[in-house]
Design a protein around this motif. Structure first.
Motif, PDB file in Angstrom:
ATOM      1  N   GLY A 108      34.187  45.069  27.353  1.00 35.23           N
ATOM      2  CA  GLY A 108      33.458  44.792  28.581  1.00 35.23           C
ATOM      3  C   GLY A 108      33.852  43.486  29.236  1.00 35.23           C
ATOM      4  O   GLY A 108      33.373  43.182  30.339  1.00 35.23           O
ATOM      5  N   LEU A 109      34.707  42.701  28.580  1.00 38.50           N
ATOM      6  CA  LEU A 109      35.217  41.454  29.135  1.00 38.50           C
ATOM      7  C   LEU A 109      36.601  41.727  29.696  1.00 38.50           C
ATOM      8  O   LEU A 109      37.543  41.986  28.939  1.00 38.50           O
ATOM      9  CB  LEU A 109      35.262  40.375  28.052  1.00 38.50           C
ATOM     10  N   VAL A 110      36.720  41.699  31.011  1.00 40.19           N
ATOM     11  CA  VAL A 110      37.967  42.111  31.652  1.00 40.19           C
ATOM     12  C   VAL A 110      38.490  40.999  32.556  1.00 40.19           C
ATOM     13  O   VAL A 110      37.729  40.138  33.023  1.00 40.19           O
ATOM     14  CB  VAL A 110      37.782  43.398  32.472  1.00 40.19           C
ATOM     15  N   THR A 111      39.784  41.027  32.787  1.00 36.95           N
ATOM     16  CA  THR A 111      40.441  40.095  33.703  1.00 36.95           C
ATOM     17  C   THR A 111      40.944  40.877  34.905  1.00 36.95           C
ATOM     18  O   THR A 111      41.588  41.919  34.748  1.00 36.95           O
ATOM     19  CB  THR A 111      41.611  39.384  33.011  1.00 36.95           C
ATOM     20  N   VAL A 112      40.617  40.396  36.102  1.00 39.56           N
ATOM     21  CA  VAL A 112      41.016  41.073  37.334  1.00 39.56           C
ATOM     22  C   VAL A 112      41.652  40.072  38.279  1.00 39.56           C
ATOM     23  O   VAL A 112      41.526  38.857  38.110  1.00 39.56           O
ATOM     24  CB  VAL A 112      39.806  41.745  38.021  1.00 39.56           C
ATOM     25  N   GLN A 113      42.317  40.590  39.274  1.00 39.62           N
ATOM     26  CA  GLN A 113      42.891  39.743  40.317  1.00 39.62           C
ATOM     27  C   GLN A 113      41.790  39.263  41.265  1.00 39.62           C
ATOM     28  O   GLN A 113      40.863  40.015  41.581  1.00 39.62           O
ATOM     29  CB  GLN A 113      43.944  40.521  41.113  1.00 39.62           C
ATOM     30  N   PRO A 114      41.851  38.014  41.716  1.00 37.49           N
ATOM     31  CA  PRO A 114      40.841  37.529  42.661  1.00 37.49           C
ATOM     32  C   PRO A 114      40.705  38.399  43.901  1.00 37.49           C
ATOM     33  O   PRO A 114      39.624  38.478  44.483  1.00 37.49           O
ATOM     34  CB  PRO A 114      41.333  36.125  43.010  1.00 37.49           C
TER      35      PRO A 114
END
Length: 382
Positions: free
Chosen positions: A53-59
């Motif tokens: 549930g901890l994700v990295t996305v583009q701004p």
């Protein structure tokens, strides 16, 4: 630190509700008036915290649209509507609040887990009348799963993420639509901002937290101090902006006209008070850090400061940040005010939702529930 949320389910019919054991037995077998307490390890009442549930996305996937207060910039530790994340809009529950936990030029880290996930939980259950049969009643479309009722709509948001300070203070948070406090408060407003049920609960909370015969400071006082008579305080000093409102307040033994936004320093000696209360006014402070340092100065060691608030305020006078936050983020903001002073300990938050609105209230025809309440308190160190 402890956080407590109280949820009242008027006319709740619990026999067919979906409940984990031992809550199911407690709500059906416990007699009216009794309270039972159950402790749940992480993952027992709610799904446990999931690393996926901890994700990295583009701004660029964060839609920082202008929702009335200007374009939204994601800030560390803050919650935002899930609809602002383009990649989440088509996902189940895509509109649920999400938490931004890290921000840099090239990426955002977002935690989609429930804010209570991974935490031990204590649930106290009780009823004022015998349980009845049928579905849970808490609004026409309320779910039958009591776990969802207990944990939905904000509980957990008041806590930090992994004890990292929340970035509340970017983007000029203390701006207001109206900075003319002397002009605004020149006219007395002899009205109660909350319904009588909510006021009674604030009075009861002060009665539980403040010892009898205390010396009390009513910060940003008006014509009522909402202190129970049983406290029999030795002193109640009121600091406010309108002389007539203070004069009408029968609880006050001392009255001080003082503008905290112009001069945060209180006209009081060190270690004067056993308790400070501030009722539905903390949202108007434009220099809260200086004011909370003053609370630490005028409280005796071990003394308590209690801030209570709801979802009603003067829109032109409340700081911009307050109006942008989710209701359960606001206690987190007040916690940061206390933390910044380095002179308070034993921090607590408390909330109460779901009480029926009194039948004689002027808004009873439009609103079925009493005004929701939140409180934050802490004790002076030393």
């Amino acid at each position: 630190m402890q956080h407590c949320d109280s949820l009242v389910l008027p006319r709740a019919q619990l026999a067919q509700a979906v409940l984990p054991e031992p809550l199911a037995q407690a709500v059906t077998d416990t007699p009216a008036g009794a309270v039972t307490t159950h402790r749940f390890a992480p993952g027992e009442l709610l799904a446990d915290w999931d690393p996926q549930g901890l994700v990295t996305v583009q701004p660029s996937t964060f839609d920082g649209r202008d929702l009335g207060g200007g374009p939204i910039q994601p800030r560390r530790g803050r919650f935002y509507p899930g609809s602002l994340l383009v990649t989440a809009r088509d996902q189940p529950g895509g509109g649920a609040p999400l938490r931004v936990v890290d921000v840099d030029t090239h990426s955002l880290r977002i935690d989609f887990n429930h804010p209570l996930a991974g935490k031990p939980l204590e649930v106290c259950t009780g009823s004022i009348s015998a349980p009845t049969t049928g579905p849970v009643v808490a609004g026409e479309d309320s779910p039958k799963d009591l776990r969802a009722l207990l944990t939905a709509n904000g509980p957990g948001m008041q806590g930090r993420w992994r004890d990292q300070p929340t970035d509340f203070f970017a983007d000029e948070p203390f701006l207001r639509a109206d900075d003319d406090d002397p002009g605004f408060y020149a006219r007395p407003r002899l009205v109660d901002h909350l319904d009588s049920a909510a006021i009674a609960e604030i009075r009861a909370l002060y009665g539980r937290l403040i010892p009898r015969r205390s010396r009390i400071l009513d910060l940003m006082a008006s014509w009522h101090s909402h202190l129970p008579a049983a406290l029999a305080p030795a002193q109640v000093a009121g600091v406010g902006m309108n002389a007539e409102e203070l004069a009408r307040n029968p609880a006050l033994t001392q009255r001080m006209l003082h503008d905290l936004n112009t001069e945060p320093r209180l006209p009081c000696a060190d270690a004067t008070f056993d308790a400070v209360v501030c009722t539905v006014s903390v949202e108007y402070l434009t220099n809260p850090f200086a004011v909370f340092r003053e609370l630490g100065r005028v409280l005796r060691p071990g003394g308590i400061a209690v801030m209570t608030f709801s979802n009603r305020w003067f829109p032109t006078k409340a700081i911009r940040l307050w109006q942008e936050l989710h209701a359960f983020e606001r206690p987190g903001l007040v916690l940061e005010y206390f933390r910044a002073t380095d002179c308070f300990r034993a921090l607590n938050t408390w909330s109460l939702r779901g009480l029926p609105r009194p039948a004689d209230d002027r808004y009873a025809r439009r609103l079925t529930l009493s005004d929701p309440l939140h409180a934050v308190w802490a004790r002076r160190s030393g």
